[in-house]
Design an enzyme around this catalytic site. Structure first.
Site, short mmCIF file in Angstrom:
data_model
loop_
_atom_site.label_atom_id
_atom_site.label_comp_id
_atom_site.label_asym_id
_atom_site.label_seq_id
_atom_site.Cartn_x
_atom_site.Cartn_y
_atom_site.Cartn_z
N ASN A 100 -6.76 11.91 4.03
CA ASN A 100 -6.33 12.08 2.72
C ASN A 100 -7.94 11.62 1.51
O ASN A 100 -7.57 11.90 0.67
CB ASN A 100 -5.32 10.83 2.38
CG ASN A 100 -5.69 9.20 2.84
OD1 ASN A 100 -6.46 8.74 2.15
ND2 ASN A 100 -4.62 8.58 2.93
N PHE B 262 -20.79 -12.79 24.85
CA PHE B 262 -20.31 -11.33 24.53
C PHE B 262 -18.81 -11.58 23.85
O PHE B 262 -18.26 -10.79 23.56
CB PHE B 262 -20.75 -10.46 25.54
CG PHE B 262 -21.90 -10.14 25.64
CD1 PHE B 262 -23.08 -10.18 24.86
CD2 PHE B 262 -22.01 -9.50 26.75
CE1 PHE B 262 -24.43 -10.20 25.26
CE2 PHE B 262 -23.65 -9.56 27.11
CZ PHE B 262 -24.91 -9.63 26.21
N HIS C 1 0.76 -1.54 0.50
CA HIS C 1 0.18 0.05 0.17
C HIS C 1 0.84 1.06 0.51
O HIS C 1 1.60 2.12 1.00
CB HIS C 1 -0.82 -0.29 1.27
CG HIS C 1 -1.62 -0.90 0.91
ND1 HIS C 1 -3.14 -0.94 0.77
CD2 HIS C 1 -1.62 -2.65 1.31
CE1 HIS C 1 -3.89 -1.93 1.28
NE2 HIS C 1 -2.91 -3.18 1.34
N ASP D 199 -8.71 6.96 7.47
CA ASP D 199 -10.33 7.19 7.42
C ASP D 199 -10.99 6.14 8.22
O ASP D 199 -11.86 5.97 8.43
CB ASP D 199 -10.23 7.35 6.05
CG ASP D 199 -9.68 8.29 5.36
OD1 ASP D 199 -10.32 10.17 5.91
OD2 ASP D 199 -9.17 8.51 4.45
N ARG E 151 -18.64 -18.15 39.32
CA ARG E 151 -17.68 -16.69 39.11
C ARG E 151 -17.89 -16.27 41.10
O ARG E 151 -17.24 -15.43 41.14
CB ARG E 151 -19.27 -16.81 38.49
CG ARG E 151 -19.54 -16.52 39.11
CD ARG E 151 -21.24 -15.36 38.08
NE ARG E 151 -22.85 -15.71 38.69
CZ ARG E 151 -23.28 -15.14 38.75
NH1 ARG E 151 -23.37 -13.93 38.29
NH2 ARG E 151 -24.89 -15.50 39.09
N GLU F 150 -17.13 -4.52 24.59
CA GLU F 150 -16.67 -5.42 25.01
C GLU F 150 -14.91 -5.07 23.63
O GLU F 150 -14.46 -5.65 24.12
CB GLU F 150 -17.51 -6.76 24.65
CG GLU F 150 -18.23 -6.89 25.33
CD GLU F 150 -19.64 -6.21 25.27
OE1 GLU F 150 -20.95 -6.38 26.19
OE2 GLU F 150 -20.02 -5.75 23.95
N HIS G 43 -4.11 3.48 -3.80
CA HIS G 43 -4.17 3.15 -2.36
C HIS G 43 -3.46 1.56 -1.90
O HIS G 43 -2.59 1.42 -0.96
CB HIS G 43 -5.27 2.99 -1.82
CG HIS G 43 -6.05 2.37 -0.68
ND1 HIS G 43 -5.49 0.93 0.28
CD2 HIS G 43 -6.45 3.36 0.54
CE1 HIS G 43 -5.59 1.63 1.38
NE2 HIS G 43 -6.29 2.48 1.59
N HIS H 99 -28.13 -15.26 24.81
CA HIS H 99 -27.16 -15.06 25.71
C HIS H 99 -26.56 -16.73 25.97
O HIS H 99 -25.93 -16.64 27.02
CB HIS H 99 -28.16 -14.82 26.97
CG HIS H 99 -28.20 -12.85 26.11
ND1 HIS H 99 -28.55 -12.49 25.19
CD2 HIS H 99 -27.81 -11.94 27.25
CE1 HIS H 99 -28.92 -11.45 25.99
NE2 HIS H 99 -28.36 -11.00 26.59
#
Length: 689
Positions: free
Chosen positions: A182, A438, A28, A152, A356, A412, A263, A474
């Site tokens: 640019n 998640f 690039h 960008d 937990r 997250e 590019h 979930h």
């Protein structure tokens, strides 16, 4: 440095970038050529580093978000003498020091591996948070800036919202973005995909925004960077309106500046001419891999200036050490690279609780005893039990980093990248928590953490369909198998790129956290239950420690005889298979129960140990709360894995266990069916062999 020399250096970078991409026949060039003025000026006058010690703790950090512009960074490093012309000629080649996207190597001045766009500036944000944390504890002797090149594309990515919000909220005046605006993307112009006001967007987040109309004007850039360096109240974004492929022309002299085609391919393929461009920029088309003498001289002079700055800092640091001997010793220990030693042997544990909850007890201990830990949770601290860490440390606030908890909100991916940046800073160990389902948001970060070998501790709770009433959206089903794919990737030394642990009870959870902190060269993932789990049989403090080998025998009535059946499972499924085993034992079968906290870790053990846990050529039945694929490698050709091959459902956990076959009675029935299949398969095998 004189403006003309900086411009000459930028032209030199443009020549090298174009030549590197052309020689490699891929890359690039356009963006690298456009941003060369700003980045050359940063290295020439602003970024502070030690030419002799790349690991200097007070160095400014320069991060690349758009890693595809790697030719720019490598060219700048060549001006500093950290890379040579052979390195640049080997751009994108096997085993070179100049891969297609930068890969973290602080010795060369490469602070991060640049992955998917947007991740890099979130990592820089984490690094800036780490700097504030360190300065809060050790003072201004550790002050430094964190500067990141963004593009960008990176600012179009969704993660940019999280980065802007968190950085502005925390008023991180040590964080500076240079936005290479640019207006050109890989396949189109930016106007085709966005038209909002970046200046207002970042001002709304609390940034100082400095707009540089001509991103190649050295005087304007210098003024902007001076203002950014002087800012003490908020993060800064310098928007430099640059020109894609600045200086690029065709053989006939036609300009290709601003062309989309430049590019992502060599200039020759883009319709321009690398030779003509090199000549246009003052280089030799026959030998473009050179540094102009006046540029080399200027950067040597810059290194001399930096050496003086470093020497002054060393004197100040020596005085600080003398005045603060205890802090100096702590800082030295933190920066040694040695993992903190944690001793959880004296921890009082509640039994029969969710893993937990046990983890929360451990996190509370870490908050009090491991002061170089930083924890974060995506607005779930009161559910994933990181609240125990938060309560004993406090959250970071603007201009107040006495705490130890990054409150990121529901973000997250941003959180994971922040934790990577904290780990990259050195001396700090981040813990990153959310619900297991998640983790879907975090796949790019998990992969980048593994690629960079970062000791981030990822902690995921609510580990299975037993989430219950929240329903299939979930309930993680395929997630454990997905995340263990990273555990299947190996480093050169044979070690897994990630350690993934799903403990079966409170005592295995203690062992898992100890293992996580002993694992100092790759990320660790700990997977924990929402629901309560009973303690497994035996002397658990002694027995649970055996999970350090990936798997061990929990219960066994075989004596010296071969097992009629071996159950393999992990997490809350271990107690389930133990209860099923007790039923089968009462019926006269010899049944072994194995807890396998990590299949990959188990498979890395000696054959002798593996055979002592799972006796070869005996029936093996594995039970998984996720995909059956999870244990396929360990059960053998005649073994069987029972798991879920569907999404979950909304109902209480106990109802779902009956529905999906996760009761002792259902496991017994499935095991008996398997033993009949096993017998038939063995007879068939004998008949045909």
């Amino acid at each position: 440095m004189q403006d003309a020399i900086v411009t000459k250096a930028a032209d030199n970078v443009r020549i090298l970038s174009a030549a590197m991409v052309q020689k490699a026949k891929s890359g690039h060039p356009g963006g690298a050529m456009g941003a060369a003025d700003a980045i050359s000026l940063l290295f020439a006058e602003f970024l502070r580093f030690d030419p002799e010690n790349p690991n200097w703790e007070a160095r400014d950090r320069f991060f690349m978000d758009p890693g595809h512009m790697s030719a720019l960074l490598y060219s700048e490093l060549a001006l500093q003498g950290k890379l040579n012309m052979e390195d640049l000629k080997n751009f994108r080649q096997l085993n070179s020091r100049t891969p297609g996207h930068p890969e973290v190597e602080v010795a060369l001045g490469i602070e991060n591996s640049s992955g998917p766009l947007g991740i890099g500036h979130a990592v820089a944000l984490g690094n800036a948070i780490a700097e504030r944390f360190m300065v809060e504890r050790f003072g201004d002797i550790l002050n430094h800036k964190v500067v990141c090149l963004v593009s960008d594309g990176g600012l179009e990515e969704e993660i940019a919202y999280g980065v802007g919000r968190v950085a502005g909220h925390l008023k991180l005046s040590n964080l500076i973005f240079f936005y290479d605006a640019n207006q050109v993307q890989l396949s189109c112009r930016c106007e085709d995909v966005m038209s909002h006001d970046f200046k207002k967007q970042y001002e709304a987040w609390g940034f100082r925004v400095i707009d540089v109309a001509d991103g190649s004007d050295i005087a304007s850039l210098r003024k902007a960077f001076k203002e950014a360096w002087a800012e003490t109240e908020k993060p800064t974004i310098v928007i430099g309106h640059t020109t894609m492929a600045k200086g690029a022309i065709a053989e006939d002299g036609k300009s290709f500046e601003g062309a989309v085609s430049t590019h992502g391919q060599p200039l020759n393929a883009a319709g321009a001419s690398t030779d003509a461009t090199v000549k246009n920029l003052g280089g030799d088309p026959a030998d473009p891999f050179k540094i102009f003498p006046e540029v080399a001289e200027a950067f040597e002079a810059r290194k001399a200036e930096l050496r003086k700055e470093v020497e002054a800092w060393k004197k100040a640091k020596a005085a600080w050490d003398a005045a603060n001997p205890e802090k100096a010793a702590t800082l030295k220990e933190w920066l040694s690279g040695k993992a903190p030693k944690i001793d959880l042997s004296g921890l009082e544990l509640k039994e029969g609780v969710a893993t937990r909850v046990t983890s929360g007890t451990i996190l509370g201990h870490l908050a009090e005893n491991v002061k170089n830990c930083i924890c974060s949770s995506a607005d779930l601290s009161n559910s994933d039990n990181t609240q125990a860490f938060l309560n004993k440390t406090g959250i970071f606030r603007a201009n107040d980093f006495k705490g130890g908890f990054v409150q990121v909100g529901v973000a997250e991916l941003t959180m994971g990248a922040i934790c990577c940046g904290i780990a990259l800073h050195g001396g700090l160990y981040p813990i990153c928590a959310t619900f297991f389902v998640f983790s879907d948001f975090m796949k790019p970060v998990l992969r980048m953490a593994a690629l960079m070998g970062l000791p981030v501790k990822f902690m995921y709770t609510h580990d299975s369909f037993r989430v219950g009433e929240d329903g299939p959206t979930h309930q993680p089903i395929e997630h454990e198998t997905q995340i263990r794919l990273l555990e299947g990737l190996k480093k050169a030394n044979g070690k897994s790129e990630m350690l993934v642990l799903r403990p079966a009870d409170a005592f295995e959870t203690v062992a898992a956290w100890e293992m996580a902190f002993e694992n100092n060269d790759s990320p660790t993932t700990i997977i924990l239950t929402r629901q309560n789990v009973k303690t497994l049989p035996g002397d658990r403090k002694v027995e649970a420690a055996k999970c350090r080998k990936g798997a061990y025998v929990v219960s066994d009535n075989c004596g010296s005889a071969r097992p009629d059946l071996t159950f393999v499972s992990n997490g809350s499924d271990v107690l389930l298979t133990h209860d099923a085993a007790e039923v089968l034992r009462a019926e006269g079968l010899k049944v072994r129960v194995v807890s396998m906290i990590s299949p990959a870790l188990f498979m890395s053990q000696s054959k002798e140990y593996r055979d002592s846990v799972i006796t070869p050529w005996t029936p093996v039945f594995a039970k998984s709360s996720g995909l059956p694929l999870l244990f396929a490698q360990v059960v053998g050709g005649f073994g069987k894995v029972s798991g879920l091959e569907r999404f979950g459902a909304s109902a209480p956990a106990g109802v779902l266990e009956k529905e999906f076959g996760y009761t002792p009675e259902a496991v017994v029935a499935a095991a008996k069916e398997y033993l009949a299949e096993y017998k038939a398969n063995v007879e068939e095998f004998k008949k045909n062999n």
